[in-house]
Write a protein that holds these residues in place. Sequence first.
Motif, PDB file in Angstrom:
ATOM      1  N   LEU A  63     -13.564  -7.291  12.436  1.00 49.29           N
ATOM      2  CA  LEU A  63     -12.312  -6.657  11.336  1.00 49.29           C
ATOM      3  C   LEU A  63     -12.263  -5.407  11.541  1.00 49.29           C
ATOM      4  O   LEU A  63     -11.343  -4.411  10.960  1.00 49.29           O
ATOM      5  N   LEU A  64     -13.878  -4.710  10.647  1.00 48.06           N
ATOM      6  CA  LEU A  64     -14.264  -3.461  10.842  1.00 48.06           C
ATOM      7  C   LEU A  64     -13.212  -2.786  12.017  1.00 48.06           C
ATOM      8  O   LEU A  64     -12.725  -1.359  11.597  1.00 48.06           O
ATOM      9  N   LEU A  65     -13.415  -2.554  12.866  1.00 47.24           N
ATOM     10  CA  LEU A  65     -13.075  -1.650  13.632  1.00 47.24           C
ATOM     11  C   LEU A  65     -11.645  -2.231  14.265  1.00 47.24           C
ATOM     12  O   LEU A  65     -10.301  -0.535  14.312  1.00 47.24           O
ATOM     13  N   PHE A  66     -10.994  -2.899  13.313  1.00 46.77           N
ATOM     14  CA  PHE A  66      -9.656  -3.096  13.432  1.00 46.77           C
ATOM     15  C   PHE A  66      -8.788  -1.931  12.457  1.00 46.77           C
ATOM     16  O   PHE A  66      -7.313  -1.406  12.814  1.00 46.77           O
ATOM     17  N   VAL A  67      -9.293  -2.068  10.987  1.00 44.18           N
ATOM     18  CA  VAL A  67      -9.061  -1.736  10.234  1.00 44.18           C
ATOM     19  C   VAL A  67      -9.182  -0.091  10.703  1.00 44.18           C
ATOM     20  O   VAL A  67      -8.612   0.896  10.397  1.00 44.18           O
ATOM     21  N   ILE A  68     -10.401   0.394  11.224  1.00 45.04           N
ATOM     22  CA  ILE A  68     -10.900   1.005  12.009  1.00 45.04           C
ATOM     23  C   ILE A  68      -9.891   2.332  12.589  1.00 45.04           C
ATOM     24  O   ILE A  68      -9.116   3.531  12.284  1.00 45.04           O
ATOM     25  N   ILE A 250      -2.715   0.129  17.762  1.00 45.37           N
ATOM     26  CA  ILE A 250      -1.341   0.254  17.726  1.00 45.37           C
ATOM     27  C   ILE A 250      -0.702  -0.218  17.127  1.00 45.37           C
ATOM     28  O   ILE A 250       0.727   0.807  16.515  1.00 45.37           O
ATOM     29  N   ILE A 251      -1.040  -0.892  15.974  1.00 48.88           N
ATOM     30  CA  ILE A 251      -0.233  -1.202  14.824  1.00 48.88           C
ATOM     31  C   ILE A 251      -0.119   0.154  12.979  1.00 48.88           C
ATOM     32  O   ILE A 251       0.290   0.332  12.823  1.00 48.88           O
ATOM     33  N   HIS A 258       0.735   0.767   7.260  1.00 47.46           N
ATOM     34  CA  HIS A 258      -0.380   0.716   5.405  1.00 47.46           C
ATOM     35  C   HIS A 258      -0.209  -0.673   4.557  1.00 47.46           C
ATOM     36  O   HIS A 258      -0.779  -1.354   4.018  1.00 47.46           O
ATOM     37  N   GLN A 259       1.291  -1.311   5.097  1.00 45.50           N
ATOM     38  CA  GLN A 259       0.931  -3.029   4.413  1.00 45.50           C
ATOM     39  C   GLN A 259      -0.222  -3.360   5.321  1.00 45.50           C
ATOM     40  O   GLN A 259      -1.222  -4.545   5.123  1.00 45.50           O
ATOM     41  N   ALA A 260      -0.111  -3.502   6.332  1.00 47.29           N
ATOM     42  CA  ALA A 260      -1.343  -4.288   7.404  1.00 47.29           C
ATOM     43  C   ALA A 260      -2.610  -4.037   6.850  1.00 47.29           C
ATOM     44  O   ALA A 260      -3.308  -4.911   7.005  1.00 47.29           O
ATOM     45  N   VAL A 261      -2.736  -3.027   6.412  1.00 50.98           N
ATOM     46  CA  VAL A 261      -4.162  -2.517   6.060  1.00 50.98           C
ATOM     47  C   VAL A 261      -4.190  -3.307   4.889  1.00 50.98           C
ATOM     48  O   VAL A 261      -5.855  -3.314   4.393  1.00 50.98           O
ATOM     49  N   MET A 265      -7.717  -5.329   4.037  1.00 51.87           N
ATOM     50  CA  MET A 265      -8.759  -4.958   3.649  1.00 51.87           C
ATOM     51  C   MET A 265      -9.301  -5.468   2.923  1.00 51.87           C
ATOM     52  O   MET A 265     -10.780  -5.866   3.348  1.00 51.87           O
ATOM     53  N   PRO A 266      -9.249  -7.032   1.941  1.00 52.16           N
ATOM     54  CA  PRO A 266      -9.858  -7.469   1.381  1.00 52.16           C
ATOM     55  C   PRO A 266     -10.718  -8.859   2.659  1.00 52.16           C
ATOM     56  O   PRO A 266     -11.833  -8.425   2.214  1.00 52.16           O
ATOM     57  N   PHE A 267     -10.061  -8.878   3.464  1.00 50.76           N
ATOM     58  CA  PHE A 267     -10.762 -10.153   4.342  1.00 50.76           C
ATOM     59  C   PHE A 267     -12.405  -8.919   4.872  1.00 50.76           C
ATOM     60  O   PHE A 267     -13.175  -9.635   5.249  1.00 50.76           O
ATOM     61  N   ARG A 268     -11.709  -7.774   5.909  1.00 49.73           N
ATOM     62  CA  ARG A 268     -12.613  -7.005   6.083  1.00 49.73           C
ATOM     63  C   ARG A 268     -14.312  -6.653   5.310  1.00 49.73           C
ATOM     64  O   ARG A 268     -15.031  -7.015   5.828  1.00 49.73           O
ATOM     65  N   ASP A 269     -13.886  -6.863   3.818  1.00 50.19           N
ATOM     66  CA  ASP A 269     -14.814  -6.308   2.879  1.00 50.19           C
ATOM     67  C   ASP A 269     -15.571  -7.144   3.253  1.00 50.19           C
ATOM     68  O   ASP A 269     -17.241  -7.377   3.149  1.00 50.19           O
ATOM     69  N   ALA A 270     -16.033  -8.214   2.825  1.00 49.13           N
ATOM     70  CA  ALA A 270     -16.216  -9.645   2.932  1.00 49.13           C
ATOM     71  C   ALA A 270     -16.773  -9.901   4.374  1.00 49.13           C
ATOM     72  O   ALA A 270     -18.070  -9.885   4.106  1.00 49.13           O
ATOM     73  N   PHE A 271     -16.489  -9.927   5.099  1.00 47.40           N
ATOM     74  CA  PHE A 271     -16.805  -9.519   6.473  1.00 47.40           C
ATOM     75  C   PHE A 271     -17.675  -8.733   7.257  1.00 47.40           C
ATOM     76  O   PHE A 271     -18.532  -9.192   7.204  1.00 47.40           O
TER      77      PHE A 271
END
Length: 655
Positions: A63-68, A250-251, A258-261, A265-271
Amino acid sequence: MTLIVDIAIIFAVAVATIVLSHRLRLPPIAGLLIAGVVAGPNGLRLVGATEEVEVLAEIGVVLLLFVIGMEFSLRGVLELRRPFLIGGTIQLFGTAAVIGIGSRMIGYSSGQAAFLGFVVALSSTAIVLTVLRERAELDSPHGRMVVGTLIYQDIAVVPLMLAVPLLAGGHTGEVGWGQALAMTGRIAAVGVLAYASYKWVVPWALYQIAKTRSREAFLLGVLVICIAIAGFTSSIGLSLALGAFLAGLIISESEYSHQAVGVIMPFRDAFTSLFFVSIGMLLDLSFVMENLGSIALLALGLLAVKPLVAGGAALALGSPLRSAALAGVALSQIGEFSLVLAEVGVHEGLLTHDTFQLILAVAVASMVLAPLAIAAGPRIADAVLRLPFPERLRNGVGAARYVSAHPYENHMVIVGFGVTGRNVAKAANRSELPYAALEISPESVREGRSAGCHVHYGDATQEAVLRHVNVERAKAVVVVIDDPAAARRVVELSRRLAPDSFIVVRSRYLKEVEPLHSLGADEVIADELEVSIEVFARVLGRFLVPREDIVSAIDEMRAGWREMARSLGSTGVAGHQIRVELPDLRTRTFRLSPHSPLAGRTIAASGLRAEQGVTVLAIQRGGVTLPNPVGATELRVGDVLFVIGPQDWEPTGVA
């Protein structure tokens, strides 16, 4: 049930350590790492399901790399193309070369040495960006250099992960050419998938999901895209992290990024928190205690090597020595992706358990020290500037030099040629006022000079640069730069070199107002205050509040903030604001040094008035102004004296 209890324990310990870290002014990542050490099998053994926690931690990395990937913008990189391409390349490969050569010399194989070099070369994006954001230095010259380099490092993680099996093959003695060809084919397949997804599949899918206006459907759809692409890359022998990064990329090019981020984001922070906790759980305290000397020595070596290489990269871009030193200090730690990469190296057999523990211990130490090092950056940079470096190195290597077109006098010095600096210069041109601007971005200097502006390249924190534009003869100094530490230095130098000039500073935050006033600024315009005033003025106007009431509210707010921010005593007037305009007389400002003959004497016994014809108007002591001091007032070391005397009088011999 055990996993749920373990996760609850992990998060409880993490919250406690993060709160403690906050009080100790340490980064949250340090708290998470400490939580893992405390709760793990080498600590209090509060967690039993360590393997399940590691699976969740791997999800955190994905998820971290996904958000990056989603936050990655080609347009943003283009704006930072020189720090990104040149600075990032020199920093990453330069550090990897130095560390790799050192590792090879102490017995590691070529593959291991190269891998260790790249692991150590990476810095902590999370910690550095957080600290620079808090210090309002992201838009400063060294901040832009650091951001460009960190983006380069984050992107480099993906090919580095792909290269680990090749390096491991070299380590085990295999030829590796077949692996390289196979990997090339896999990468080509991923490229075809990524292009098709970017061009047709993902935009169509997200559009269909967005039409439902369901937040739940959008969240699940984004997760499906991430998992599907990551699963595909994993199924053909590449990493989950690579697929996650590509999915985010891609996204990011779609209108839904922006909506995807926001939903991820909350899931990324937790994991991601679980990832850092799991890393802490891997730290073997007995190994640390047995190798404490080696860990300390390596940490010190790291803090010496990485700043030198990163500072050299900044110098190669033409940055002044001060900015280069600040950038080097900011990039001196080992980053979170270093640990991700190191774990991959262990899995591929490239690193031994002991080597991983050594990297982990040094990384934790460097992460804990990173905020402290960045905070001490200005003092370190000032110490570097005291060394006998050539003037060309101090002011920037390879950058254009511009000589004054005419001797400036009774002019305005503009420090910083961004949006505000350009507007001030335009206003000066319209009013036919002489001015000289200083800027350390060669591109901004060239653009300004091509537009006919009087812009000079140079670091205004250097006295020689300020003298180049005759600051001692300036009527006003306007400081509009995004580096708080540099702004304070410029104000202090300008007040010393030009005691009678009017100094106005633009600051982002109100907390900077008092230090700038105490250093000699006449006016400090804080963005926080002015933006809040503009907002409420427009809102009140919308509610048809009379204009005179709005003006009164603005005056009241400014007066209240000014009184709170300056804190310069009951008079409310700073000593440097004392100005006298009389024929043959002028005011002077000087500080009493430990060697001053006036220190310890009273004003009456100093002989200033009787022997030199100089009258003391005020004394500034410890940030408080003492107006109209009497003859019995004792003068102390560190006092700033504001005096009036003959035009040609100088404080030589008394300061």
